[in-house]
Scaffold this active site. Structure first.
Site, PDB file in Angstrom:
ATOM      1  N   ALA A 127      -0.925   0.790   6.169  1.00 45.70           N
ATOM      2  CA  ALA A 127      -1.269  -0.072   7.299  1.00 45.70           C
ATOM      3  C   ALA A 127      -2.279  -1.115   6.851  1.00 45.70           C
ATOM      4  O   ALA A 127      -3.088  -0.867   5.958  1.00 45.70           O
ATOM      5  CB  ALA A 127      -1.832   0.749   8.449  1.00 45.70           C
ATOM      6  N   ASP A 128      -2.213  -2.259   7.494  1.00 43.40           N
ATOM      7  CA  ASP A 128      -3.190  -3.309   7.247  1.00 43.40           C
ATOM      8  C   ASP A 128      -3.422  -4.042   8.557  1.00 43.40           C
ATOM      9  O   ASP A 128      -2.467  -4.350   9.272  1.00 43.40           O
ATOM     10  CB  ASP A 128      -2.692  -4.286   6.175  1.00 43.40           C
ATOM     11  CG  ASP A 128      -3.812  -5.174   5.685  1.00 43.40           C
ATOM     12  OD1 ASP A 128      -4.721  -4.650   5.010  1.00 43.40           O
ATOM     13  OD2 ASP A 128      -3.792  -6.374   5.982  1.00 43.40           O
ATOM     14  N   THR A 129      -4.685  -4.298   8.870  1.00 40.28           N
ATOM     15  CA  THR A 129      -5.054  -4.961  10.116  1.00 40.28           C
ATOM     16  C   THR A 129      -5.835  -6.232   9.806  1.00 40.28           C
ATOM     17  O   THR A 129      -6.742  -6.205   8.971  1.00 40.28           O
ATOM     18  CB  THR A 129      -5.905  -4.029  11.001  1.00 40.28           C
ATOM     19  OG1 THR A 129      -5.160  -2.828  11.266  1.00 40.28           O
ATOM     20  CG2 THR A 129      -6.271  -4.690  12.327  1.00 40.28           C
ATOM     21  N   LYS A 173       0.840  -1.211   0.000  1.00 37.89           N
ATOM     22  CA  LYS A 173       0.000   0.000   0.000  1.00 37.89           C
ATOM     23  C   LYS A 173       0.869   1.254   0.000  1.00 37.89           C
ATOM     24  O   LYS A 173       0.657   2.181  -0.790  1.00 37.89           O
ATOM     25  CB  LYS A 173      -0.928   0.009   1.212  1.00 37.89           C
ATOM     26  CG  LYS A 173      -2.049  -1.006   1.149  1.00 37.89           C
ATOM     27  CD  LYS A 173      -2.849  -1.004   2.446  1.00 37.89           C
ATOM     28  CE  LYS A 173      -3.942  -2.059   2.439  1.00 37.89           C
ATOM     29  NZ  LYS A 173      -4.723  -2.048   3.698  1.00 37.89           N
ATOM     30  N   GLY A 206       0.126  -4.420  10.382  1.00 43.97           N
ATOM     31  CA  GLY A 206       1.410  -4.131   9.765  1.00 43.97           C
ATOM     32  C   GLY A 206       1.460  -2.646   9.453  1.00 43.97           C
ATOM     33  O   GLY A 206       0.462  -2.065   9.017  1.00 43.97           O
TER      34      GLY A 206
END
EC number: 3.6.1.9
Length: 193
Positions: free
Chosen positions: A68-70, A52, A105
């Protein structure tokens, strides 16, 4: 455009980042978010956050880009966003009475300087045992379709989560302490911090 770009469409992530007092622009990265066969959860969230950030940084090479990734992970499985009510019910049933982890992340990228910082943050969640009625009521009231694992800790009012260990804002979508530390380390000023 501000010098910081958030490569995310998440309204929760935007609200959290705004708490740091640093102006930012929102430019969501349109990328393929499927996980690879055999990819472990930590590798997946790192790849997603990095991809991203890099995607947007290539278009704005002089800006700082935060990706960010959750995800929700249980027994090594990744629970993404549910497709429909039945998928949401299946996810919530699998979490009922169980312990799982919410992992985010983070990637901070500045293309022109060749800068990249990567982090992961994990929070352990202990779920209450849920009845079918609890699950149906939650799905009808909270509309969990844009949330990993089909729930949001901030709008469940104790119905789903018994307790947690770790960072609360990580579960919402952006671990603020780690994010602030990353931005400071890169030399970005935080308002009021």
């Amino acid at each position: 455009m501000s010098n910081l770009i958030l490569a995310s469409a998440s309204p929760r992530r935007q609200a959290l980042l705004s708490q740091l007092g640093t102006p930012f622009t929102v430019l969501p990265a349109d990328i393929d978010e499927r996980h690879d066969d055999g990819e472990v959860p930590r590798d997946y969230v790192m790849r997603m956050s990095r991809t991203k950030a890099e995607h947007v940084a290539q278009q704005y090479p002089d800006a700082w880009v935060l990706g960010a990734d959750t995800i929700v992970t249980i027994d090594g499985r990744i629970l993404g966003k549910p497709k429909d009510a039945a998928d949401a019910a299946a996810m919530l049933s699998s979490l009922s009475g169980q312990v799982h982890d919410v992992m985010t992340g983070l990637a901070l990228v500045q293309h022109d300087q060749g800068y990249m910082a990567l982090e992961t943050v994990s929070t352990r969640i202990y779920f209450h045992t849920l009845s079918d009625a609890d699950i149906s009521t939650y799905i009808a009231a909270k509309k969990p379709f844009d949330k990993a694992g089909a729930y949001a800790i901030q709008d469940q009012e104790g119905v789903l989560v018994d307790r947690y260990e770790g960072c609360y804002t990580n579960v919402v979508g952006l671990p603020l302490q780690r994010t602030a530390a990353m931005l400071r380390c890169a030399g970005l000023n935080l308002g009021g911090a």
